[in-house]
Design an enzyme around this catalytic site. Sequence first.
Site, short mmCIF file in Angstrom:
data_model
loop_
_atom_site.label_atom_id
_atom_site.label_comp_id
_atom_site.label_asym_id
_atom_site.label_seq_id
_atom_site.Cartn_x
_atom_site.Cartn_y
_atom_site.Cartn_z
N GLU A 37 0.83 -1.20 0.00
CA GLU A 37 0.00 0.00 0.00
C GLU A 37 0.87 1.26 0.00
O GLU A 37 1.96 1.26 0.57
CB GLU A 37 -0.92 0.01 1.23
CG GLU A 37 -1.76 -1.26 1.34
CD GLU A 37 -2.44 -1.43 2.70
OE1 GLU A 37 -2.56 -0.43 3.43
OE2 GLU A 37 -2.82 -2.56 3.01
N GLU A 77 -9.77 5.88 3.47
CA GLU A 77 -10.06 5.10 4.67
C GLU A 77 -9.93 5.99 5.89
O GLU A 77 -9.01 6.83 5.96
CB GLU A 77 -9.07 3.93 4.77
CG GLU A 77 -9.20 3.09 6.04
CD GLU A 77 -8.11 2.03 6.15
OE1 GLU A 77 -8.10 1.30 7.16
OE2 GLU A 77 -7.27 1.93 5.23
#
Length: 394
Positions: A197, A307
Site C-alpha cells: 500500500e 479510509e
Amino acid sequence: MAGQDKVGQATIGNGRFIEELEVEKLLEKMNKPAVKSIKSHDGDVIDCVHILNQPAFDHPKLKNHNIQMRPTFVPKGRNRRLAESKPIAQMWNYSGSCPKGTVPIRRITKEDILRASSFQQFGKKDNKTIPYLSGSLHSRTDNHEYATAEVWGDEYYGANAFINIWKTKVQQRNEFSLSQIWIMNQEDGTNNVESIEAGWQIHPMLYGDKKPRLFAYWTSDSYERIGCYNLQCPGFVQVSNEVVVGGTLQPLSVDGGSQYGISLLIWKDQGSGNWWMKSGDTDVGYWPASIFDSLSESASRIKWGGEVINKKSNGKHTTTEMGSGYFARAGFGKASFFKDISVVNGNNNLETPNYFNTYASNPMCYDIVLKDYSDDWGANFYYGGPGRNPFCQI
C-alpha cells in the site's frame, strides 16, 4: 497493608523499567547510525543512513540480499497530468539533502513509540483491519470506514494513480484519515491477505502531528504481526536519497483553488520480481518478492480510495474527514479525486480497467462517484466526506 502497597509500587516500577528498556532497544534497532542528520522545518529529524545499513536488511530473508539500485523494467505508458494539478515536494527538502549512497529516514523518537497502544504494535495497523473486499464473505472492517474503487478477478502486476492532497481534519489522536492504492492478493475463500500500500495520510498517533505525509505499508499475514508502515520494520528497501517515506508533503490543495497531489506507481519488475514504488518521477524503492508468498507472483485485486478510523467518541460518529471533507458531488476544486487510474497487465503495460466496483461503507458519512473516462483525466473518481453530519450520527 503498607507492605502490600510497597510490593505493588515495586511491581509497577519494575514494569515501567522493563518497558523503558524495551523502548530503548527498539529505538536503537530502528534508528541506524547516520552519515548526516537534517533538522527539518516541520520538526522532523531526517537521518541520512548508508544505503546498506538501512532497516530492511535486518529481515531474516534479506541477510544476503543484493540491492537492486534501479528497476529492470518500467511499465509502458505515461502518466497524464492536468495543468491545474501541480506536483508536490517534501518539507525536509528545504532544509538540506542526503548525499549519494545514503537514504533519508525519519528519526523515530521515544514519544513516537509511547503513543502506540504497545511498543510491539508500533508502526503497525490495528489487528484484524482487512479492508472490505468485493466478492468476499470474510472481510473485516471493524471501526474502519472506506470509499473505494476496486478491480478483481484477474492477475495484476501493479497500479497507478494521481491523488490530490488536503489538510484533512482528524478528530482525535487514535484516529487517522488516508488516501491510497492497495495491491492485494487474497487466497480464494479465505481471509488470508497479503498487501502492498502507498498514498498520503494524517495519522496523529503514528507521527505526533496532523500533517499530511507520504506513506507506504505492507503485510504478509493479513495485518496481524508481519509488516509495517514506512521503514519502521525490516522489509521495504529504499534506494532514493531524495524522498522520505513518512515525510510531510507541501503544498496542499486549496479549497476552490489550485490542486496539488502525488503521482504514485507500484509495479512488479519483470526482471527481478520485486515490487517497486515510484513517487512522481522518483524510484523510491521496492518490496523484495522474497518477503511475500502469494504476492510474490501477482496481485488478485487492486483498490484505490480513502479510509478513516471511526472511534465513535461519546457514542457518536467521528468528525474525522476523508479526503477534503467534501462529499464527491462537490466536484473539482472541492472534493478529493483520484485520476489516471490504471493497472499494470501481464505484458507490463499500463491499461485502464474495463470495470470498477465502487464501495462506500457508510455513504451518509463518506461517498464515492466514478466519473466518465476522459483523455486528460483517464479513469477517475471523486470521493470523501465530512464524517458526522445531520445524516451521519453513529
